[in-house]
Design an enzyme around this catalytic site. Structure first.
Site, short mmCIF file in Angstrom:
data_model
loop_
_atom_site.label_atom_id
_atom_site.label_comp_id
_atom_site.label_asym_id
_atom_site.label_seq_id
_atom_site.Cartn_x
_atom_site.Cartn_y
_atom_site.Cartn_z
N GLU A 181 1.67 -9.43 -2.58
CA GLU A 181 1.11 -9.40 -1.22
C GLU A 181 0.55 -10.75 -0.76
O GLU A 181 0.01 -10.84 0.34
CB GLU A 181 0.04 -8.30 -1.12
N TRP A 222 2.33 3.14 -3.19
CA TRP A 222 3.42 3.15 -4.19
C TRP A 222 2.86 3.26 -5.59
O TRP A 222 3.60 3.51 -6.54
CB TRP A 222 4.29 1.90 -4.03
N LYS A 264 0.16 -12.73 -6.24
CA LYS A 264 -0.96 -11.83 -6.50
C LYS A 264 -0.67 -10.96 -7.73
O LYS A 264 -1.54 -10.65 -8.52
CB LYS A 264 -1.15 -10.94 -5.28
N GLN A 265 0.59 -10.52 -7.86
CA GLN A 265 0.91 -9.51 -8.86
C GLN A 265 2.39 -9.54 -9.21
O GLN A 265 3.16 -10.25 -8.59
CB GLN A 265 0.54 -8.14 -8.31
C1 BGC Z 1 -1.98 -4.05 -4.30
C2 BGC Z 1 -0.94 -3.01 -3.97
C3 BGC Z 1 -1.51 -1.65 -4.25
C4 BGC Z 1 -2.83 -1.43 -3.53
C5 BGC Z 1 -3.47 -0.11 -3.86
C6 BGC Z 1 -3.26 -3.75 -3.53
O1 BGC Z 1 -4.24 -4.68 -3.87
O2 BGC Z 1 -1.53 -5.34 -3.98
O3 BGC Z 1 0.23 -3.24 -4.72
O4 BGC Z 1 -0.60 -0.67 -3.86
O5 BGC Z 1 -3.72 -2.45 -3.88
O6 BGC Z 1 -3.80 -0.04 -5.20
#
Ligand code: BGC
Length: 781
Positions: free
Chosen positions: A494, A351, A607-608
Site C-alpha cells: 500500500e 482480504w 509496506k508489505q
Molecule cells: C494492510 C492491508 C490489510 C489491512 C487490514 C493494512 O495496513 O496494508 O493489507 O488488509 O491493514 O489488516
C-alpha cells in the site's frame, strides 16, 4: 508479558503479565481478550483505569452513527466494570499492589487476575477475579470476584451492573431502550442501534455472599443508560466477600430470534439468564471448558515439540484467537481485521480473511470456511453495487466490507500528511482491487481442498463468474504493448498508490478469468440446471466471448535479465534510499515521521509482501531462481509496516530453503501481538497475522500445499523442533500428521485412499503412511 508462568497442566497455556502496567493496558486488553465469535470482550480490568478501552462487540451488528460515517461494529454495553471501594477508598492496582498477576489460560479460555492491595491507611485485602465468555452458550459471560480481608474491620463496597454509557471513541450508536429489574435481582437493559435498528438485550444477575452469608437487596442506582447495584459489608480478618455475576447478551440479529417481537426476545433472553443462574459460574464454566476441549483442542490437534516453549504457546495462542475472532455461527457475518478485540478498522472484513485466515479453516474446519465464503456470496449484492457505481460490470468486492449489501465501507480520509499538513485521502476503497480476485481464489481453494460440489453449484461458480465479469470490464487495452493492462491500482504493497500493472493484481485477475473460462466450459458441457440458471442471470455466453478475447493478451509482468519482476510499471525506476532506520524500528509506521505517503510512492520502499504473496499462492508460475532473485531484491526494501508481511516472508524463506531465516521471521510474526512492543495491539488483534502463524507452521514448516488439486508435503522443520503434529481435512477426510526429524507419519482417519506427494515422490495410502524423510529427500536430490 510473561509466557512461562504456566506449570504442570498449565505449561505452555498461559499468557500473562506479572505486574500492573498502565503502559500495557491496551495490549493486555487485546491479546487476553475473550470471546466466542458471537461476541468479543476486551479484557479491561474490573476497576477502571485512565487509558483503558472497554469494548464489547457482537459480530455482524453494524450501524452508522451518522450519515457521514461508514458502518461500524458498535461498542455495546460495559458489563464488566465494577466500582470497588475498601474503607471508602477506590481500588487502584496501580499503587500499593503486590503479587499482581493477570493471566489468560488459553486452554480453558478463562481470564484470572489476583493481587494484594493495601489501602492508604494500611489495611490489606487479597483480590481474585475470574472471567469467561462461553463457547458453550454463545450469549453468556461469567464473572467472579473474591475479596479476602487480610486485616480486621475491612469495609467493602462493590457496585456492578450494566453500563451502556459507552461509545466507539465518542461515536454514539444507540437509542436508549427500556431498563428493568425483575425480582429485585435480574437486571435488564435494552438498547437499539440508531440506523440499523438492531435491538440489544443485556441481562445480568449477581450472587453475593459476605463471610459465607448471602447478601440480598442491594442498593440500586439508575441513570441514563445505566443500572448499577451496590453490595456492602464489613469483614473481619480472614473473611471473604464473594460476588458472582452472570450476564447474557442477545440481539435481534440472532437467528434464533427471527420473527419474534421485542417482548418475546426479551422474555427468552431473561429466561436464558435464569437458567444460567441455576447453574452458576462453575457449572457454566465446566460446560465452556468442555466446548473448548472438543471444538478446538481436540479438533485442531496442533502440537510442537521445541526447545523453546514460546513456539507451542504461540501456536496455541493462534488457535485461541482464530476461534474467538470467527463468527462461525452465522454465515451473514465475516471476520473483522481486528477480530472482536478492538475498534480498529471498525469491524470491517478485508482480504485478510481470504488470504490469511481462511486457509486455516479450509484445512481445519471446512464448515466454517464455507460459512465465511457464503458471507462473500451474500456480499455479491454490495460488490455488484460497487461495480455499477464505478462504471464496471459484474462484482467488484469492497476493500472493506461490513453488511453484505453495503458495498464499499472504506473511509475516505486518513492520517495527516506530515508535509502538507492536510488529511491524506485513503484510496484503498477505490483502487485496491485485487480483493475481487482474492475472493475468487479463495472459493477455488476451498473447492479443490474439500471437493464441496454443492457449494460450487449454489454459490461458488456465481462468485467466480461475476468477479471475472468485473475483470473483463476492468482491463484496458494498451496500444503500445498490444496487451491488456490494469492501470491505476494499489497492490498489496500500500505504499505504492496509483500504479499500473501491479504484478500481483494482474496475475490474480488473470487467474480469476482463467477459472471462469474453465468452469464455464465445464458447466456448459454438462448442460446442467446450474449452467442455465447462471447463464441467464449473468449472460455468461457473452461474457465468455469477452474472456476468450482477453485472456491470452493480459499483461503479466515477467522477470528481467536479473530475474527481478517489476512489482508494477514504475517501481524499479524509483529512487533507492537507506532504509536501515525503518527496518530496525521497534514499532511500525516510523517512516511517516519523515515522509508523506506521496513521497513514499517515489521511493523503492514497500509496506508489505507483494510479489512474495504471489510466489506463495501461484508458486508453479515462477522458477526457484526467480523467487530467490526477487526475495533478495524486494525484502531489503520491505519494512514490514503491515502485520500481513512477516508470515508470508517466513513461508517463502522456507520454500527457498533458508530454514533459519524462516524461523526468525516466524518468531517476529508471532511477536506482532506477543512481543514486547507495548502499543502494537491497542486497536485490537492482528487477525491476519494470527492466521499467518498457522500458515507458517503448516504451509511453511510442514510444507503442506494444494497444487493443481494435489496434496503435497515438503517438511522442513526448524532445527530446534523435534516434532510437529497437526491435522488437515482433505476431500472430506481427516488426516493426522506427525513430522519428526527423520519421519513423516500420516494417517487417513476414514481409511479412504489419499494421494500425497512428498519431496517430489507420489504416495498412495488409505491407512497409515510412514516415510523416512532422509531417504525420500536423498532420492529427490
Ligand atoms: C494492510 C492491508 C490489510 C489491512 C487490514 C493494512 O495496513 O496494508 O493489507 O488488509 O491493514 O489488516
Amino acid at each position: 508479558m510473561k509466557y512461562d508462568l504456566g506449570t504442570g497442566e498449565e505449561k505452555n497455556w498461559i499468557v500473562a503479565e506479572s505486574s500492573f502496567s498502565s503502559n500495557l493496558l491496551g495490549k493486555a486488553e487485546a491479546i487476553m481478550s475473550l470471546g466466542n465469535g458471537y461476541m468479543g470482550l476486551r479484557s479491561a480490568a474490573e476497576e477502571p483505569y485512565v487509558g483503558e478501552v472497554r469494548n464489547l462487540f457482537v459480530a455482524g451488528t453494524f450501524n452508522k452513527s451518522d450519515v457521514m460515517e461508514v458502518s461500524e461494529l458498535p461498542n455495546a454495553a460495559d458489563v464488566t466494570r465494577m466500582n470497588i471501594y475498601i474503607d471508602g477508598e477506590r481500588l487502584d492496582a496501580s499503587v500499593r499492589t503486590e503479587d499482581y498477576v493477570r493471566a489468560l489460560n488459553l486452554k480453558t479460555a478463562e481470564l484470572r487476575r489476583s493481587f494484594i492491595w493495601t489501602t492508604s491507611a494500611g489495611k490489606q485485602v487479597a483480590l481474585k477475579f475470574r472471567r469467561f465468555v462461553s463457547l458453550d452458550n454463545l450469549h453468556v459471560i461469567g464473572m467472579q470476584m473474591e475479596l479476602e480481608a487480610l486485616s480486621d474491620d475491612v469495609h467493602v463496597s462493590v457496585e456492578s451492573g450494566v453500563n451502556a454509557q459507552v461509545s466507539n471513541s465518542g461515536a454514539q450508536h444507540f437509542f436508549e431502550g427500556e431498563k428493568r429489574i425483575y425480582d429485585k435481582k435480574y437486571v435488564e437493559m435494552v438498547a437499539r442501534t440508531k440506523e440499523s435498528l438492531i435491538d440489544f438485550m443485556f441481562h445480568t444477575v449477581h450472587h453475593v455472599t459476605l463471610a459465607g452469608s448471602k447478601l440480598n437487596d442491594p442498593f440500586m442506582r439508575m441513570d441514563r443508560r445505566l443500572i448499577m447495584l451496590s453490595y456492602k459489608g464489613t469483614l473481619a480478618k480472614g473473611q471473604k466477600f464473594s460476588l458472582e455475576k452472570l450476564t447474557t447478551v442477545h440481539t435481534s440479529r440472532d437467528k434464533a430470534f427471527d420473527g419474534l417481537t421485542l417482548k418475546e426476545m426479551r422474555d427468552r433472553a431473561l429466561s436464558t439468564l435464569k437458567k444460567c443462574a441455576a447453574k452458576g459460574y462453575e457449572g457454566l464454566f465446566a460446560q465452556h471448558v468442555q466446548a473448548w476441549e472438543q471444538k478446538v483442542w481436540k479438533q485442531y490437534k496442533l502440537n510442537i515439540e521445541s526447545e523453546d516453549v514460546f513456539d507451542l504457546l504461540a501456536a496455541r495462542f493462534a488457535l485461541y484467537h482464530l476461534t474467538i475472532m470467527t463468527p462461525a455461527h452465522d454465515e451473514r457475518m465475516g471476520i473483522a481485521a481486528k477480530g472482536l478485540s478492538g475498534e480498529g478498522y471498525q469491524g470491517h472484513s478485508f482480504w485478510d480473511t481470504e488470504m490469511f485466515i481462511l486457509p486455516f479453516f479450509i484445512y481445519s474446519n471446512p464448515e466454517v470456511a464455507r460459512s465465511l465464503l457464503i458471507y462473500r456470496y451474500l456480499g455479491l449484492e454490495g460488490a455488484r453495487k460497487k461495480a455499477r457505481s464505478n462504471g464496471y460490470e459484474g462484482a467488484m468486492y469492497p476493500w472493506e466490507a461490513a453488511w453484505p449489501s453495503d458495498g464499499e465501507m472504506a473511509q475516505e480520509w486518513g492520517r495527516v500528511d506530515i508535509v502538507t499538513g492536510k488529511q491524506t485521502k485513503i484510496w484503498t476503497g477505490f483502487i485496491e482491487q485485487h480483493i475481487t480476485a482474492d475472493v475468487a481464489f479463495a472459493v477455488w481453494q476451498y473447492y479443490k481442498v474439500t471437493g464441496d460440489q454443492a457449494f460450487m453449484d449454489d454459490y461458488g461458480y456465481e462468485i467466480i463468474f461475476d468477479t471475472a465479469r468485473f475483470w473483463g470490464s476492468r482491463l484496458e487495452w494498451d496500444e503500445d504493448r498490444g496487451q491488456y493492462c490494469i492501470n491505476d491500482v494499489i497492490g498489496p504493497d500500500e505504499y505504492k498508490e496509483h500504479v499500473d500493472n501491479n504484478a500481483f493484481t494482474n496475475y490474480f485477475a488473470h487467474f480469476n478469468m482463467q477459472l471462469a473460462i474453465k468452469y464455464y466450459s465445464r458447466l456448459k458441457e454438462s448442460d446442467s440446471a446450474v449452467f442455465h440458471r447462471l447463464n441467464e442471470a449473468l449472460d455468461l455466453d457473452q461474457a465468455m466471448e469477452a474472456w476468450m478475447e482477453c485472456i491470452d493478451k493480459i499483461y503479466l509482468p515477467q522477470p528481467g535479465e536479473d530475474l527481478v519482476i517489476p512489482q508494477d510499471d514504475t517501481y524499479l525506476t524509483k529512487r533507492i534510499i537507506d532504509l536501515t532506520k525503518y527496518k530496525n524500528q521497534t514499532h511500525v509506521n516510523t517512516i511517516f515521521e519523515d515522509y508523506s505517503l506521496e513521497q513514499l510512492s517515489d521511493i523503492q520502499v514497500s509496506k508489505q509482501a507483494d510479489l512474495m504473496i504471489l510466489f506463495y499462492w501461484l508458486e508453479d508460475k515462477f522458477t526457484h531462481d526467480v523467487k530467490i532473485a526477487n526475495y533478495n531484491y524486494y525484502e531489503p526494501k520491505t519494512i514490514h509496516d503491515s502485520s500481513l508481511s512477516l508470515s508470508t516472508h517466513a513461508i517463502l524463506a522456507n520454500d527457498l530453503g533458508d530454514r533459519q531465516l524462516a524461523y526468525r521471521l516466524f518468531r517476529q510474526a508471532c511477536e506482532i501481538d506477543l512481543g514486547p512492543e507495548m502499543k502494537s495491539s491497542d486497536l485490537g488483534m492482528h487477525t491476519a497475522s494470527i492466521g499467518g502463524i498457522w500458515q507458517v507452521i503448516v504451509m511453511g514448516f510442514a510444507g503442506m500445499r494444494m497444487l493443481h488439486g494435489e496434496l503435497r508435503m515438503d517438511p522442513k522443520l526448524p532445527e530446534h523442533w523435534s516434532k510437529l503434529e497437526f491435522m488437515i481435512n482433505w476431500q472430506g477426510q481427516r488426516l493426522e500428521a506427525e513430522i519428526t526429524k527423520d519421519r513423516l507419519v500420516i494417517e487417513a482417519m476414514d481409511r479412504v485412499p489419499v494421494e500425497l506427494e512428498v519431496y517430489g515422490k507420489e504416495y498412495r495410502f488409505n491407512d497409515v503412511l510412514t516415510i523416512n524423510l532422509a531417504e525420500a529427500k536423498g532420492e529427490r536430490d
